[in-house]
Write a protein that holds these residues in place. Structure first.
Motif, PDB file in Angstrom:
ATOM      1  N   GLY A   1       9.768  24.627  85.905  1.00 13.44           N
ATOM      2  CA  GLY A   1      10.259  25.539  86.922  1.00 13.44           C
ATOM      3  C   GLY A   1      11.752  25.635  86.429  1.00 13.44           C
ATOM      4  O   GLY A   1      12.515  25.029  85.702  1.00 13.44           O
ATOM      5  N   VAL A   2      12.274  26.507  87.624  1.00 10.70           N
ATOM      6  CA  VAL A   2      13.789  26.875  87.292  1.00 10.70           C
ATOM      7  C   VAL A   2      14.339  26.734  88.868  1.00 10.70           C
ATOM      8  O   VAL A   2      13.762  27.235  89.897  1.00 10.70           O
ATOM      9  N   ALA A   3      15.536  25.956  89.013  1.00 14.50           N
ATOM     10  CA  ALA A   3      16.374  26.076  90.098  1.00 14.50           C
ATOM     11  C   ALA A   3      17.791  26.748  90.124  1.00 14.50           C
ATOM     12  O   ALA A   3      18.397  26.531  88.945  1.00 14.50           O
ATOM     13  N   GLN A   4      18.109  27.362  91.146  1.00 14.67           N
ATOM     14  CA  GLN A   4      19.514  27.927  91.002  1.00 14.67           C
ATOM     15  C   GLN A   4      20.725  26.998  91.898  1.00 14.67           C
ATOM     16  O   GLN A   4      20.198  26.483  93.018  1.00 14.67           O
ATOM     17  N   LEU A   5      21.728  26.617  91.570  1.00 13.61           N
ATOM     18  CA  LEU A   5      22.865  25.964  92.284  1.00 13.61           C
ATOM     19  C   LEU A   5      23.896  26.905  92.093  1.00 13.61           C
ATOM     20  O   LEU A   5      24.334  27.287  91.276  1.00 13.61           O
ATOM     21  N   ALA A   6      24.700  26.776  93.452  1.00 17.78           N
ATOM     22  CA  ALA A   6      25.941  27.695  93.598  1.00 17.78           C
ATOM     23  C   ALA A   6      27.157  27.226  92.787  1.00 17.78           C
ATOM     24  O   ALA A   6      28.108  27.555  93.377  1.00 17.78           O
ATOM     25  N   PHE A   7      27.014  25.889  92.105  1.00 18.96           N
ATOM     26  CA  PHE A   7      28.118  25.205  91.388  1.00 18.96           C
ATOM     27  C   PHE A   7      28.184  25.267  90.107  1.00 18.96           C
ATOM     28  O   PHE A   7      26.968  25.489  89.496  1.00 18.96           O
ATOM     29  N   ALA A   8      29.176  24.987  89.515  1.00 18.43           N
ATOM     30  CA  ALA A   8      29.293  25.115  87.870  1.00 18.43           C
ATOM     31  C   ALA A   8      28.297  23.985  87.365  1.00 18.43           C
ATOM     32  O   ALA A   8      28.421  22.754  87.964  1.00 18.43           O
ATOM     33  N   PRO A   9      28.055  24.000  85.979  1.00 19.83           N
ATOM     34  CA  PRO A   9      27.033  22.904  85.421  1.00 19.83           C
ATOM     35  C   PRO A   9      28.015  21.762  85.681  1.00 19.83           C
ATOM     36  O   PRO A   9      27.166  20.688  85.531  1.00 19.83           O
ATOM     37  N   GLU A  10      29.207  21.649  85.214  1.00 16.94           N
ATOM     38  CA  GLU A  10      29.679  20.313  85.066  1.00 16.94           C
ATOM     39  C   GLU A  10      29.508  19.353  86.581  1.00 16.94           C
ATOM     40  O   GLU A  10      29.218  18.372  86.491  1.00 16.94           O
ATOM     41  N   ARG A  11      29.809  20.117  87.715  1.00 18.16           N
ATOM     42  CA  ARG A  11      29.734  19.753  88.821  1.00 18.16           C
ATOM     43  C   ARG A  11      28.210  19.321  89.217  1.00 18.16           C
ATOM     44  O   ARG A  11      27.751  18.185  89.901  1.00 18.16           O
ATOM     45  N   ALA A  12      27.343  20.224  88.740  1.00 19.98           N
ATOM     46  CA  ALA A  12      25.862  20.053  88.917  1.00 19.98           C
ATOM     47  C   ALA A  12      25.447  18.768  88.266  1.00 19.98           C
ATOM     48  O   ALA A  12      24.672  17.690  88.788  1.00 19.98           O
TER      49      ALA A  12
ATOM     50  N   GLY B   1      -1.139   3.485  94.537  1.00 18.55           N
ATOM     51  CA  GLY B   1      -1.487   3.973  93.265  1.00 18.55           C
ATOM     52  C   GLY B   1      -0.055   3.791  92.567  1.00 18.55           C
ATOM     53  O   GLY B   1       0.598   3.165  92.864  1.00 18.55           O
ATOM     54  N   PHE B   2       0.024   4.697  91.439  1.00 15.66           N
ATOM     55  CA  PHE B   2       1.175   4.745  90.742  1.00 15.66           C
ATOM     56  C   PHE B   2       1.466   6.143  90.188  1.00 15.66           C
ATOM     57  O   PHE B   2       0.670   7.101  90.118  1.00 15.66           O
ATOM     58  N   MET B   3       2.565   6.293  89.650  1.00 15.91           N
ATOM     59  CA  MET B   3       3.075   7.742  89.259  1.00 15.91           C
ATOM     60  C   MET B   3       3.945   7.348  87.767  1.00 15.91           C
ATOM     61  O   MET B   3       4.775   6.272  87.936  1.00 15.91           O
ATOM     62  N   LYS B   4       3.952   8.243  87.063  1.00 17.34           N
ATOM     63  CA  LYS B   4       5.171   8.382  85.969  1.00 17.34           C
ATOM     64  C   LYS B   4       5.131   9.846  85.570  1.00 17.34           C
ATOM     65  O   LYS B   4       4.643  10.638  85.694  1.00 17.34           O
ATOM     66  N   GLY B   5       6.595   9.885  85.496  1.00 15.97           N
ATOM     67  CA  GLY B   5       7.141  11.135  84.977  1.00 15.97           C
ATOM     68  C   GLY B   5       7.970  11.273  83.688  1.00 15.97           C
ATOM     69  O   GLY B   5       8.919  10.120  83.763  1.00 15.97           O
ATOM     70  N   ASP B   6       8.096  12.379  83.156  1.00 20.63           N
ATOM     71  CA  ASP B   6       8.993  12.304  82.175  1.00 20.63           C
ATOM     72  C   ASP B   6       9.353  13.859  82.199  1.00 20.63           C
ATOM     73  O   ASP B   6       8.325  14.585  81.549  1.00 20.63           O
ATOM     74  N   GLY B   7      10.692  14.158  81.935  1.00 16.24           N
ATOM     75  CA  GLY B   7      11.153  15.421  81.898  1.00 16.24           C
ATOM     76  C   GLY B   7      12.420  15.872  81.542  1.00 16.24           C
ATOM     77  O   GLY B   7      13.211  14.910  81.756  1.00 16.24           O
ATOM     78  N   VAL B   8      12.580  16.965  80.922  1.00 16.76           N
ATOM     79  CA  VAL B   8      14.023  17.167  80.650  1.00 16.76           C
ATOM     80  C   VAL B   8      14.714  18.338  81.453  1.00 16.76           C
ATOM     81  O   VAL B   8      14.104  19.338  81.744  1.00 16.76           O
ATOM     82  N   LEU B   9      15.728  18.186  81.804  1.00 14.15           N
ATOM     83  CA  LEU B   9      16.508  18.976  82.781  1.00 14.15           C
ATOM     84  C   LEU B   9      17.337  19.587  81.753  1.00 14.15           C
ATOM     85  O   LEU B   9      18.355  19.013  81.299  1.00 14.15           O
ATOM     86  N   THR B  10      17.645  21.031  81.893  1.00 13.86           N
ATOM     87  CA  THR B  10      18.562  21.766  81.185  1.00 13.86           C
ATOM     88  C   THR B  10      19.564  22.655  82.127  1.00 13.86           C
ATOM     89  O   THR B  10      18.923  23.421  83.006  1.00 13.86           O
ATOM     90  N   LEU B  11      20.804  22.560  82.114  1.00 15.62           N
ATOM     91  CA  LEU B  11      21.907  23.255  82.894  1.00 15.62           C
ATOM     92  C   LEU B  11      22.543  24.201  82.212  1.00 15.62           C
ATOM     93  O   LEU B  11      23.059  24.049  81.164  1.00 15.62           O
ATOM     94  N   THR B  12      22.227  25.271  82.767  1.00 17.89           N
ATOM     95  CA  THR B  12      23.077  26.665  82.041  1.00 17.89           C
ATOM     96  C   THR B  12      23.939  27.195  82.959  1.00 17.89           C
ATOM     97  O   THR B  12      23.475  27.589  84.149  1.00 17.89           O
ATOM     98  N   ALA B  13      25.006  27.732  82.706  1.00 16.11           N
ATOM     99  CA  ALA B  13      25.824  28.520  83.635  1.00 16.11           C
ATOM    100  C   ALA B  13      25.421  29.822  83.716  1.00 16.11           C
ATOM    101  O   ALA B  13      24.894  30.669  82.819  1.00 16.11           O
ATOM    102  N   LYS B  14      25.437  30.280  84.959  1.00 19.90           N
ATOM    103  CA  LYS B  14      24.849  31.746  85.230  1.00 19.90           C
ATOM    104  C   LYS B  14      25.111  32.267  86.614  1.00 19.90           C
ATOM    105  O   LYS B  14      25.352  31.384  87.324  1.00 19.90           O
ATOM    106  N   ASP B  15      25.675  33.647  86.607  1.00 20.21           N
ATOM    107  CA  ASP B  15      26.294  34.141  87.712  1.00 20.21           C
ATOM    108  C   ASP B  15      27.361  33.129  88.536  1.00 20.21           C
ATOM    109  O   ASP B  15      27.245  33.048  89.870  1.00 20.21           O
TER     110      ASP B  15
ATOM    111  N   VAL C   1      19.074  25.525  86.757  1.00 15.23           N
ATOM    112  CA  VAL C   1      18.783  24.353  86.263  1.00 15.23           C
ATOM    113  C   VAL C   1      17.103  24.549  85.871  1.00 15.23           C
ATOM    114  O   VAL C   1      16.421  24.951  86.540  1.00 15.23           O
ATOM    115  N   SER C   2      16.889  24.208  84.586  1.00 18.27           N
ATOM    116  CA  SER C   2      15.392  24.540  84.153  1.00 18.27           C
ATOM    117  C   SER C   2      14.690  23.111  83.786  1.00 18.27           C
ATOM    118  O   SER C   2      15.411  22.438  83.006  1.00 18.27           O
ATOM    119  N   TYR C   3      13.703  22.761  84.280  1.00 21.20           N
ATOM    120  CA  TYR C   3      13.051  21.611  83.994  1.00 21.20           C
ATOM    121  C   TYR C   3      11.772  21.693  83.470  1.00 21.20           C
ATOM    122  O   TYR C   3      10.786  22.685  83.939  1.00 21.20           O
TER     123      TYR C   3
END
Lengths: 756, 143
Positions: free
Chosen positions: B5-16, B85-99, B104-106
């Motif tokens: 998925g994708v999420a939007q944050l209102a601050f710069a990638p460095e801060r995020a 029970g149990f859970m396992k998760g493994d994912g890559v988060l990518t941050l790109t400057a936009k508007d 953040v896409s994961y």
């Protein structure tokens, strides 16, 4: 059950009784690094915690089947160093009540080294699949082959060959009463009493005595009222041994009642087939050969009959047809799932589904009517007893007659005309036929793992009341009534005077149990034969009392043919126990025991026809009419017979339309409760128009064939054939079960893109 | 189960990026998180409560941040187990400057087991999506 007065295992309460809770693996495959019980053991109210090391002297789970070259896993009742399935027991907590036991079970800390798992039979065979059992390089437990006739020549001579891959999905047996047991140790006489919800009290006693190292005669096993089994209680499970072990260790009674979630995870399931069928025929529809390759998901280890179930499918594969050339191959594979075993029909539904679908596939290919192709290939009424290519000997039947009755009942010709009209309107209307056969009354001893005979004792008490001890173990089939009817008819006593006892190994002589539609056909025959012995004795006593050599027994009276004087069975019973004078070559009392060995299986059959319509907007299947005509030989109690057929059909329709026990690729059961596992409910069941034909079985003197599984076996293919027929105008030739609205909607939507 | 998925944050990638490495922020943002402590470089121990279908339960587990590429991407590996029970998760988060903010896409894989899988499977997908949505909402409020 209806009156709320029956005693089930959970109703049994004993002084000082403790409760057990199982600690189960959440992983399908893992090495156990350590099991830490310290917190659980210290929990208030906990009396003991046992691990696999503590219980290592208890014997492994028993499988009663041997196939050539078969790999047989050694499955201890509690895991020690590795778990093989989700739900695998790693420890047991015994506490003062069940809630404390469950809470403390959560405190047992198991350190798992999680391994890759196998979640299905085709995955198990895939290149590079993880080995379920590390001692064996691949997951093939056994291969089995059976041939009859010359299939190669038959296929070479055929005008047409049809092939179809078909899945008979995993199913949960789902008895209303889950499993459960209470064990109580009597130190003074070194004897154990176990109450357990089982279909096989005596066999379970023999097996558990062996596992626990007890003398068989010091183990009393009681199956109280049992709230349904459907095959899943034709087994001895780890919990029965664990609870017994705990009771013997602690010296107090211990109870365990399976929760519904545990039942989904840890009680054997049915089916689990991926089958590759081939049928060869002449242009005129004459079937010349049938081939099947069965991939059977066996699960992680073997319960009592696990490997035998697909071999029953092979025996049944010709169905009711004159198919003289057959070739079957089974590949039994291990998966990290709960074992499959005998559930409702056990092997025969898979085969019947396969052959009945293949006949329809063939009919479609040849553009023949599915009714016509069946008539063309039926074993004829004058061919009985009929030796099949799979080595069976069908006892009696008139398949065409039964099928004709079903066609007439539903008005087949007119229905086809109506269907043609409906199709012109774009409606999805289907007519599905299943002319099924089955193998019942199990069975001759050479063909059944632990013996196929059955026993009965009939005791006419001094008052003339009649007590029957049967070796079968009814759990909803109603033999308490049926056997009382037999005794009432034979002895001329009111049915209310007859009491049928079963399920207590200290009261009843050794018996085999209830499964494979054998209760009345085998167990009832033993009762019938014991009653004949009683009648002989009654005549001997009657002759003496009437001082005549020419008496007959009729309507509960011994009657002197010359004078017409008579004496009742009640008076004779009193005299037999009082024994003031005893007839020559006789003894006091009025008791007879018989063990009966059947010479063959019986082969009930029938025709089920389902008229259905699919709503193209939702994919929902509506059953408009369901006609079943079943031939189960003589019928002793019509209401019980129809109850069995209707109940069986609810399961068979469940398989066709809704039910599916799904394991994901990691071996996790993802349909672990009734929210996710769609069992048939009353409102989902159609009105069933049930009737019968009768070709009495020559195998037993009652002429009965067995009815416990007929409804299940006959219904599934009729339902699927009906839905596939409804979808035929869309070019559909097969759909794998269950035929859920979503699945059908997707198929319909894909073929009618403009409609959506 | 695949999660993407994708999420939007209102601050710069460095801060995020910085916020997403801060245990205090993460413990506030992760739904049901009851404790999160640093146990090593890019490793955290976490306690959380999870509600799913008809049951809820406590989880204990660890979170590892792997392949950190500030401020553009990192990989998150989560493992947890509890009574349900149990859970396992493994994912890559990518941050790109936009508007003027960050997208953040994961993308990753999650696996659940035990009771949670047996009785909660039909809801796990929507529950996971809801939890991710809430996580980013909380994170957005951290400005």
């Amino acid at each position: 059950m209806l009156t709320g007065t029956a005693t089930y295992v959970d109703d049994i309460k004993m002084p000082n009784m403790l409760y057990a809770a199982m600690v189960r693996s959440p992983h399908a495959a893992a090495n156990i690094r350590s099991v830490d019980i310290s917190k659980a053991a210290a929990h208030p109210g906990v009396m003991a915690v046992y691990t696999g090391v503590d219980i290592k002297d208890v014997g492994a789970i028993v499988c009663g089947v041997e196939l050539p070259g078969m790999r047989k896993p050694h499955h201890t009742v509690i895991a020690t160093d590795r778990v093989y399935l989700v739900g695998h027991i790693v420890a047991v907590v015994v506490a003062k009540d069940r809630y404390v036991a469950a809470d403390a079970a959560d405190l047992v800390e198991v350190d798992y080294d999680v391994l890759d798992a196998v979640g299905g039979p085709e995955q198990a065979l895939a290149e590079g699949a993880p080995a379920v059992h590390p001692q064996w390089a691949d997951n093939i437990a056994f291969k089995f082959e059976q041939k009859g006739g010359d299939t190669d020549a038959a296929f070479a001579s055929a005008d047409v060959i049809c092939k179809q891959r078909m899945i008979s999905q995993r199913m949960v047996a789902n008895p209303m009463e889950t499993r459960g047991c209470v064990a109580s140790w009597h130190a003074a006489d070194r004897a154990l009493t176990i109450y357990t919800s089982t279909q096989i009290p005596h066999l379970a006693r023999t097996i558990l005595a062996g596992m626990l190292g007890l003398d068989e005669n010091r183990l009393r096993l009681i199956a109280p009222e049992v709230g349904g089994g459907f095959g899943c209680k034709l087994n001895v499970y780890p919990e029965e041994a664990i609870v017994s072990f705990a009771a013997m260790k602690l010296g107090v009674p211990v109870k365990w009642i399976e929760t519904r979630r545990e039942n989904f995870l840890s009680t054997i399931q049915g089916r689990g087939h991926v089958d590759y069928w081939e049928i060869a025929a002449k242009r005129d529809g004459t079937i010349v050969g049938v081939k099947v390759k069965i991939i059977q998901d066996l699960g992680a280890y073997f319960q009592l009959l696990t490997p035998a179930i697909p071999t029953l499918s092979v025996l049944m594969m010709p169905g009711l047809y004159n198919a003289r050339n057959i070739h079957a191959e089974i590949v039994g594979v291990f998966t990290n799932c709960v074992p499959t075993d005998a559930v409702r029909g056990a092997g025969r539904p898979e085969a019947t589904y396969g052959i009945e679908r293949m006949v329809d596939v063939l009919a479609a290919e040849l553009k023949m009517d599915p009714a016509e192709i069946r008539f063309k290939n039926f074993v004829a009424a004058d061919q009985f007893p009929f030796a099949t290519a799979t080595g069976l000997n069908y006892d009696s039947g008139d398949y065409a007659n039964t099928f004709t009755k079903a066609l007439d009942t539903i008005g087949y010709k007119k229905l086809r005309e109506e269907q043609a009209t409906a199709r012109k309107q774009g409606r999805l209307v289907g007519i599905g036929i299943s002319t099924y056969g089955e193998i019942c009354a199990m069975g001759p001893s050479p063909a059944v793992a632990a013996g196929g005979w059955e026993s009965a004792t009939v005791k006419v008490e001094p008052s003339g009341k009649v007590t029957i001890l049967t070796g079968i173990s009814p759990h909803g089939q109603g033999e308490e009534t049926t056997f009382a009817q037999i005794a009432g008819d034979e002895l001329g006593v009111p049915i209310d005077d007859v009491l049928v006892l079963h399920g207590d190994t200290s009261i009843v002589q050794y018996g085999i149990g209830t499964f494979g539609s054998r209760g009345t056909a085998v167990g009832g025959t033993a009762v019938y034969l014991a009653l004949q012995d009683i009648k002989e004795k009654v005549i001997r006593w009657g002759s003496m009392l009437l001082d005549s050599n020419d008496v007959r027994f009729e309507g509960g009276m011994c009657i002197d043919n010359a004078s017409g004087k008579s004496v009742s069975i009640q008076t004779i019973a009193a005299a037999a126990y009082r024994a003031m004078k005893i007839p020559t070559h006789s003894e006091p009392g009025l008791v007879a025991t018989r063990f009966w060995e059947p010479g063959n299986f019986t082969y009930p059959f029938g025709a089920h026809i389902i008229h259905s319509e699919i709503d193209p907007k939702t994919g929902q299947v509506e059953i408009k009419r369901y006609v079943m005509v079943d031939d189960i030989g003589n019928i002793l109690n019509p209401m019980i017979v129809d109850g069995q057929l209707h109940g069986g059909a609810s399961w068979g329709l469940g398989q066709a339309l809704w039910e599916h026990a799904i394991y994901d690729d990691a071996g996790q059961l993802v349909t672990g409760e009734f929210m996710d596992y769609a069992m048939a409910r009353a409102r989902m069941m159609p009105w069933i128009e049930s009737s019968h034909t009768c070709t009495p079985s020559p195998v037993n003197p009652l002429g009965v064939k067995g009815v416990g599984e007929a409804g299940t076996i006959g219904s599934t293919p009729a339902m699927v054939n009906s839905v596939v027929d409804a979808l035929a105008p869309l070019g559909v030739t097969h759909v794998d079960m269950p035929l859920t609205p979503e699945k059908l909607w997707r198929i319909i939507s894909a073929s009618q893109p403009e409609a959506n | 189960m695949k999660i993407a998925g994708v999420a939007q944050l209102a601050f710069a990638p460095e801060r995020a990026y910085e916020l997403m490495q801060d245990p205090a922020v993460l413990s506030r943002a992760i739904p049901g998180c009851e404790a999160l402590e640093r146990t090593g470089d890019n490793e955290y121990r976490m306690k959380m409560k999870m509600m799913l279908a008809s049951f809820s339960g406590a989880f204990e587990g660890k979170v590892r941040l792997v392949d950190p590429q500030p401020p553009t991407s990192f990989r998150m590996v989560v493992e947890g187990s509890g009574k349900i029970g149990f859970m396992k998760g493994d994912g890559v988060l990518t941050l790109t400057a936009k508007d003027g903010g960050t997208e953040v896409s994961y993308e990753g894989d999650a696996q659940i087991g035990g009771t949670m899988a047996a009785v909660g499977q039909r809801l796990i997908d929507t529950t996971a999506r809801m939890m991710i949505k809430r996580f980013f909402e909380k994170l957005a409020a951290e400005v």
